[in-house]
Design an enzyme around this catalytic site. Structure first.
Site, PDB file in Angstrom:
ATOM      1  N   TRP A 127      23.441   6.828 -18.545  1.00 39.05           N
ATOM      2  CA  TRP A 127      23.902   5.527 -18.053  1.00 39.05           C
ATOM      3  C   TRP A 127      22.672   4.613 -18.011  1.00 39.05           C
ATOM      4  CZ3 TRP A 127      23.915   3.908 -12.407  1.00 39.05           C
ATOM      5  CH2 TRP A 127      24.647   2.718 -12.220  1.00 39.05           C
ATOM      6  N   ASP A 208      23.842  13.163 -10.068  1.00 44.91           N
ATOM      7  CA  ASP A 208      24.635  11.941  -9.918  1.00 44.91           C
ATOM      8  C   ASP A 208      26.069  12.297 -10.292  1.00 44.91           C
ATOM      9  OD1 ASP A 208      25.754   9.440  -9.913  1.00 44.91           O
ATOM     10  OD2 ASP A 208      24.474   8.600 -11.486  1.00 44.91           O
ATOM     11  N   ALA A 210      29.679  10.708 -10.320  1.00 42.53           N
ATOM     12  CA  ALA A 210      30.429   9.466 -10.134  1.00 42.53           C
ATOM     13  C   ALA A 210      31.876   9.585 -10.591  1.00 42.53           C
ATOM     14  CB  ALA A 210      29.747   8.325 -10.898  1.00 42.53           C
ATOM     15  N   LYS A 243      35.304   5.413  -8.541  1.00 45.44           N
ATOM     16  CA  LYS A 243      36.223   5.763  -9.625  1.00 45.44           C
ATOM     17  C   LYS A 243      37.378   6.610  -9.102  1.00 45.44           C
ATOM     18  CE  LYS A 243      32.497   4.451 -11.918  1.00 45.44           C
ATOM     19  NZ  LYS A 243      32.203   3.474 -12.907  1.00 45.44           N
TER      20      LYS A 243
HETATM   21  C1  LMR Z   1      29.882   2.147 -16.295  1.00 38.60           C
HETATM   22  O1  LMR Z   1      29.100   3.031 -16.652  1.00 38.60           O
HETATM   23  O2  LMR Z   1      30.491   1.407 -17.097  1.00 38.60           O
HETATM   24  C2  LMR Z   1      30.160   1.966 -14.827  1.00 38.60           C
HETATM   25  O3  LMR Z   1      29.461   2.881 -14.092  1.00 38.60           O
HETATM   26  C3  LMR Z   1      29.960   0.561 -14.374  1.00 38.60           C
HETATM   27  C4  LMR Z   1      28.517   0.188 -14.266  1.00 38.60           C
HETATM   28  O4  LMR Z   1      28.120  -0.204 -13.163  1.00 38.60           O
HETATM   29  O5  LMR Z   1      27.777   0.247 -15.259  1.00 38.60           O
END
Ligand code: LMR
Length: 394
Positions: A127, A208, A210, A243
């Site tokens: 991410w 992490d 999520a 989420k």
């Molecule tokens: C994503 O990866 O699209 C989500 O976690 C939203 C974000 O904050 O980037």
């Protein structure tokens, strides 16, 4: 004073979100930002959330401050949801956080304060905000290989080889489940090997998580994390309720640290101090909704059922898209879409093709090739498959 502010690098995910909003085409498809959508393309308020909010409106009699580490009952309910009783309560330090992002940042601050020499090891890819958060927290970052893009699975050997270079005390950032962006998760045996390497090299795991509940189910998705927590003296965890409770804008997250009993008080105190110097008290509305759901058997059951239907919907869309691409291309090269987990998968496409997909077909994916499967609908799958096949063949 402000004329010399540096230009900020735009976040690819948020840029796609903005471009999608501005697109006036009615057949546009948003496979960008990681939010769940239903068949009508909406991000619904979950039934249990509605009920819990109604209850709060009727019964909540104060909006006074909570503790610096948030509502203790929320922290306890989330610890139970995530750790499933693998670690006794007197070994868990916890603080509510401003969403999953706030929890990651809080954890990184804690790491820097606890060990200024620590470096953090981050998967490639990850991410994108992970690296931004590490830089903002002043944590030097290293990359480790993670994804075997030929086979669409974890690059287990590459990962273990790279992490073997980490120094004792370094921190390994892992995705608990539904790896963002690849959708490729370690299997049970991989988790055991990762844990063994972390143990042998004296590293600290930082998980992490999520998307708990979007992969194989609530408990299955936490199994790797629980394996680490049961085996190792310390695990740092950042979790999000955005989420799995659909509470994106309420910013409900949590930072958990499993540690030897005697470290619990100093860790908790440091988490409280980090809060005081940033947000003071963490936000409580989303946390209170989560606590209400998790501690009420009927609401909890309803929430689990709705989450399960969301998980199955995403998995069904994965299969539908893989199948449609097989028909379009006459090959099985997109078969990995059906076997990966969670909302995301990555296509091996250039950023030029990402632009072409957006401009010519109204299909929005993130630069780097990440697509959010939850943004598909049964109706949009054939058109998306045709656009992907066409643009990728060009
Ligand atoms: C994503 O990866 O699209 C989500 O976690 C939203 C974000 O904050 O980037």
């Amino acid at each position: 004073m402000f004329h010399s502010l540096p230009a900020n690098k735009p976040d690819g995910i948020l840029a796609v979100m903005q471009m999608f909003r501005e697109d006036t085409r009615s057949d546009k498809v948003d496979l960008g930002v990681g939010v769940y959508r239903d068949d009508a393309g909406r991000t619904p308020v979950m039934r249990a959330v509605k009920a819990a909010e109604a209850r709060l409106v009727a019964e909540q009699d104060t909006k006074g401050y909570v503790a610096l580490t948030g509502d203790a009952a929320y922290n306890q309910a989330m610890a139970e949801l995530i750790l499933g009783g693998t670690v006794p309560a007197d070994r868990i330090a916890a603080s509510a956080a401003t969403g999953g992002t706030g929890a990651v940042r809080m954890a990184m601050e804690l790491i820097r304060i606890a060990n200024p020499q620590a470096q953090i090891w981050i998967s490639t890819p990850t991410w994108p905000n992970h690296t931004v958060l590490a830089a903002a927290a002043g944590l030097p970052a290293n990359a480790y290989r993670y994804y075997d893009s030929i086979n669409g699975v974890l690059d287990r050997q590459g990962m273990l080889d790279d992490l073997a270079q980490a120094k004792p005390g370094d921190v390994v950032l892992l995705h608990g489940c539904c790896h963002n962006p690849t959708g490729a998760d370690p299997r049970e045996q991989d988790w055991a090997e990762i844990a063994a390497l972390i143990e042998a090299r004296g590293l600290i795991p930082f998980v992490d998580i999520a998307y708990q509940g979007f992969g194989d189910g609530l408990d299955a998705d936490a199994a790797g994390l629980r394996h680490l927590a049961a085996r190792l003296p310390r695990v740092i965890i950042a979790a999000s309720a955005a989420k799995n409770f659909g509470l994106y804008r309420e910013r409900a997250g949590i930072c958990l640290v499993t540690c030897p009993e005697e470290e619990r008080a100093p860790v908790t105190d440091t988490l409280a101090t980090i809060n005081r110097s940033t947000v003071s008290f963490p936000p409580d509305h989303g946390a209170r909704v989560v606590r209400t759901i998790l501690t009420d058997p009927a609401l909890r059951l309803d929430w689990q059922e709705e989450l399960e239907s969301m998980r199955l919907r995403v998995q069904g869309l994965r299969h539908a898209l893989a199948e449609a691409l097989r028909a379009e291309t006459g090959s099985d090269r997109f078969g990995f879409l059906a076997t990966q987990r969670g909302m995301f998968s990555v296509l091996d496409v250039s950023d030029d093709k990402v632009t072409t997909l957006r401009e010519k077909a109204g299909v929005y994916i993130v630069p780097g090739g990440r697509m959010n499967m939850a943004g598909l609908t049964r109706e949009s799958v054939p058109a998306v498959a045709a656009a992907l096949a066409r643009v990728l063949a060009e």
